[in-house]
Write a protein that holds these residues in place. Structure first.
Motif, PDB file in Angstrom:
ATOM      1  N   THR A   6       1.008  -1.215   0.139  1.00 50.27           N
ATOM      2  CA  THR A   6      -0.372   0.221   0.038  1.00 50.27           C
ATOM      3  C   THR A   6       1.211   1.379  -0.128  1.00 50.27           C
ATOM      4  OG1 THR A   6      -0.080  -0.219   2.549  1.00 50.27           O
ATOM      5  CG2 THR A   6      -2.060  -1.286   1.457  1.00 50.27           C
ATOM      6  N   ILE A   7       0.925   2.258  -0.329  1.00 47.19           N
ATOM      7  CA  ILE A   7       0.396   3.697  -0.467  1.00 47.19           C
ATOM      8  C   ILE A   7       1.013   4.307   0.989  1.00 47.19           C
ATOM      9  CG2 ILE A   7       1.059   5.711  -1.513  1.00 47.19           C
ATOM     10  CD1 ILE A   7      -0.227   4.446  -4.264  1.00 47.19           C
ATOM     11  N   ASP A   8       2.399   4.525   1.536  1.00 52.03           N
ATOM     12  CA  ASP A   8       2.063   5.373   2.733  1.00 52.03           C
ATOM     13  C   ASP A   8       1.962   6.590   2.735  1.00 52.03           C
ATOM     14  OD1 ASP A   8       3.026   6.883   4.883  1.00 52.03           O
ATOM     15  OD2 ASP A   8       4.340   5.265   5.350  1.00 52.03           O
ATOM     16  N   MET A   9       0.766   7.094   2.235  1.00 54.10           N
ATOM     17  CA  MET A   9       0.390   8.501   2.329  1.00 54.10           C
ATOM     18  C   MET A   9       1.103   9.510   2.838  1.00 54.10           C
ATOM     19  SD  MET A   9      -4.465   8.053   1.589  1.00 54.10           S
ATOM     20  CE  MET A   9      -4.176   9.862   1.182  1.00 54.10           C
ATOM     21  N   THR A  10       1.127   9.533   4.256  1.00 52.46           N
ATOM     22  CA  THR A  10       2.393  10.370   5.421  1.00 52.46           C
ATOM     23  C   THR A  10       3.228  10.585   4.700  1.00 52.46           C
ATOM     24  OG1 THR A  10       0.994  10.056   7.484  1.00 52.46           O
ATOM     25  CG2 THR A  10       3.055  11.400   7.430  1.00 52.46           C
ATOM     26  N   GLY A  11       4.204   9.306   4.537  1.00 52.86           N
ATOM     27  CA  GLY A  11       5.586   9.268   4.013  1.00 52.86           C
ATOM     28  C   GLY A  11       5.790  10.214   2.619  1.00 52.86           C
ATOM     29  N   THR A  12       5.096   9.521   1.698  1.00 49.28           N
ATOM     30  CA  THR A  12       3.818   9.967   0.329  1.00 49.28           C
ATOM     31  C   THR A  12       4.708  11.774   0.387  1.00 49.28           C
ATOM     32  OG1 THR A  12       4.024   8.135  -0.413  1.00 49.28           O
ATOM     33  CG2 THR A  12       3.531   9.698  -1.933  1.00 49.28           C
ATOM     34  N   GLY A  13       3.643  12.178   0.804  1.00 57.57           N
ATOM     35  CA  GLY A  13       3.050  13.744   0.604  1.00 57.57           C
ATOM     36  C   GLY A  13       4.564  14.255   1.586  1.00 57.57           C
ATOM     37  N   GLN A  14       5.743  13.772   2.643  1.00 56.22           N
ATOM     38  CA  GLN A  14       7.112  14.174   3.882  1.00 56.22           C
ATOM     39  C   GLN A  14       7.990  14.363   1.452  1.00 56.22           C
ATOM     40  OE1 GLN A  14       7.276  11.671   6.648  1.00 56.22           O
ATOM     41  NE2 GLN A  14       6.032  12.546   7.807  1.00 56.22           N
ATOM     42  N   ASN A  15       7.841  12.894   1.317  1.00 53.45           N
ATOM     43  CA  ASN A  15       8.931  12.938   0.098  1.00 53.45           C
ATOM     44  C   ASN A  15       8.527  14.173  -0.564  1.00 53.45           C
ATOM     45  OD1 ASN A  15      10.547  10.960   0.901  1.00 53.45           O
ATOM     46  ND2 ASN A  15       9.901   9.460  -0.581  1.00 53.45           N
ATOM     47  N   ILE A  16       7.149  14.954  -1.147  1.00 60.95           N
ATOM     48  CA  ILE A  16       6.706  15.672  -2.425  1.00 60.95           C
ATOM     49  C   ILE A  16       7.704  16.951  -1.669  1.00 60.95           C
ATOM     50  CG2 ILE A  16       4.930  16.666  -3.484  1.00 60.95           C
ATOM     51  CD1 ILE A  16       3.581  14.434  -3.611  1.00 60.95           C
ATOM     52  N   ASN A  17       7.476  16.930  -0.454  1.00 58.66           N
ATOM     53  CA  ASN A  17       7.461  18.257   0.390  1.00 58.66           C
ATOM     54  C   ASN A  17       9.705  18.448   0.639  1.00 58.66           C
ATOM     55  OD1 ASN A  17       7.615  21.073   1.773  1.00 58.66           O
ATOM     56  ND2 ASN A  17       7.995  19.903   3.715  1.00 58.66           N
ATOM     57  N   ARG A  18       9.698  17.147   0.533  1.00 58.88           N
ATOM     58  CA  ARG A  18      11.707  17.476   0.589  1.00 58.88           C
ATOM     59  C   ARG A  18      11.961  17.746  -0.703  1.00 58.88           C
ATOM     60  NH1 ARG A  18      14.464  13.334  -0.603  1.00 58.88           N
ATOM     61  NH2 ARG A  18      12.915  11.484  -0.071  1.00 58.88           N
ATOM     62  N   LEU A  19      11.419  16.247  -1.661  1.00 58.99           N
ATOM     63  CA  LEU A  19      11.833  16.982  -2.802  1.00 58.99           C
ATOM     64  C   LEU A  19      11.462  18.076  -3.560  1.00 58.99           C
ATOM     65  CD1 LEU A  19      10.889  13.368  -4.441  1.00 58.99           C
ATOM     66  CD2 LEU A  19      13.334  14.242  -3.475  1.00 58.99           C
ATOM     67  N   ARG A  20      10.581  18.954  -3.395  1.00 61.74           N
ATOM     68  CA  ARG A  20       9.980  19.974  -4.518  1.00 61.74           C
ATOM     69  C   ARG A  20      10.902  21.693  -3.637  1.00 61.74           C
ATOM     70  NH1 ARG A  20       7.940  24.125  -1.396  1.00 61.74           N
ATOM     71  NH2 ARG A  20       7.331  23.052  -0.133  1.00 61.74           N
ATOM     72  N   LYS A  21      11.188  21.138  -1.703  1.00 59.99           N
ATOM     73  CA  LYS A  21      12.672  22.011  -1.459  1.00 59.99           C
ATOM     74  C   LYS A  21      14.336  21.691  -2.220  1.00 59.99           C
ATOM     75  CE  LYS A  21      10.065  22.901   2.452  1.00 59.99           C
ATOM     76  NZ  LYS A  21      10.027  22.666   3.861  1.00 59.99           N
ATOM     77  N   GLN A  22      13.990  20.961  -2.381  1.00 59.82           N
ATOM     78  CA  GLN A  22      15.970  20.341  -3.270  1.00 59.82           C
ATOM     79  C   GLN A  22      15.955  20.352  -4.689  1.00 59.82           C
ATOM     80  OE1 GLN A  22      16.413  15.959  -2.681  1.00 59.82           O
ATOM     81  NE2 GLN A  22      16.551  15.837  -0.610  1.00 59.82           N
ATOM     82  N   ALA A  23      14.284  20.823  -4.686  1.00 60.85           N
ATOM     83  CA  ALA A  23      14.450  21.287  -6.213  1.00 60.85           C
ATOM     84  C   ALA A  23      14.374  23.108  -6.377  1.00 60.85           C
ATOM     85  CB  ALA A  23      13.662  20.411  -7.428  1.00 60.85           C
ATOM     86  N   GLY A  24      14.302  23.272  -5.229  1.00 63.46           N
ATOM     87  CA  GLY A  24      14.436  24.663  -5.312  1.00 63.46           C
ATOM     88  C   GLY A  24      13.098  25.725  -5.926  1.00 63.46           C
TER      89      GLY A  24
END
Length: 84
Positions: A6-24
């Motif tokens: 199953t998809i861990d929605m919280t973990g996926t959301g944290q990844n989206i936030n982190r990756l967005r910031k890393q991409a500037g």
């Protein structure tokens, strides 16, 4: 009982936030890229309240220059009852 991923929605959301910031990129940047009228969908993704649609996920991966697997967090330990 069968183990299905199953998809861990919280973990996926944290990844989206982190990756967005890393991409500037700001939330507003993503809002503009996706053509959303408001940033609410992106905030919901980041909070793990909702997941991007498959087509939005593909665009997100391209924009962030990552693989889909780098965005999604899969929880393989979830057991689900399968049957009629």
């Amino acid at each position: 009982m069968v183990n299905l991923p199953t998809i861990d929605m919280t973990g996926t959301g944290q990844n989206i936030n982190r990756l967005r910031k890393q991409a500037g990129l700001s939330v507003k940047d993503l809002q503009d890229i996706f053509g959303f009228a408001t940033p609410q969908a992106i905030y919901k993704w980041q909070q793990g309240v909702a997941l991007p649609t498959i087509d939005n996920l593909v665009v997100l991966a391209a924009v962030l220059q990552v693989r889909l697997d780098d965005i999604l967090v899969i929880d393989a330990a979830t057991q689900m009852q399968i049957g009629a």
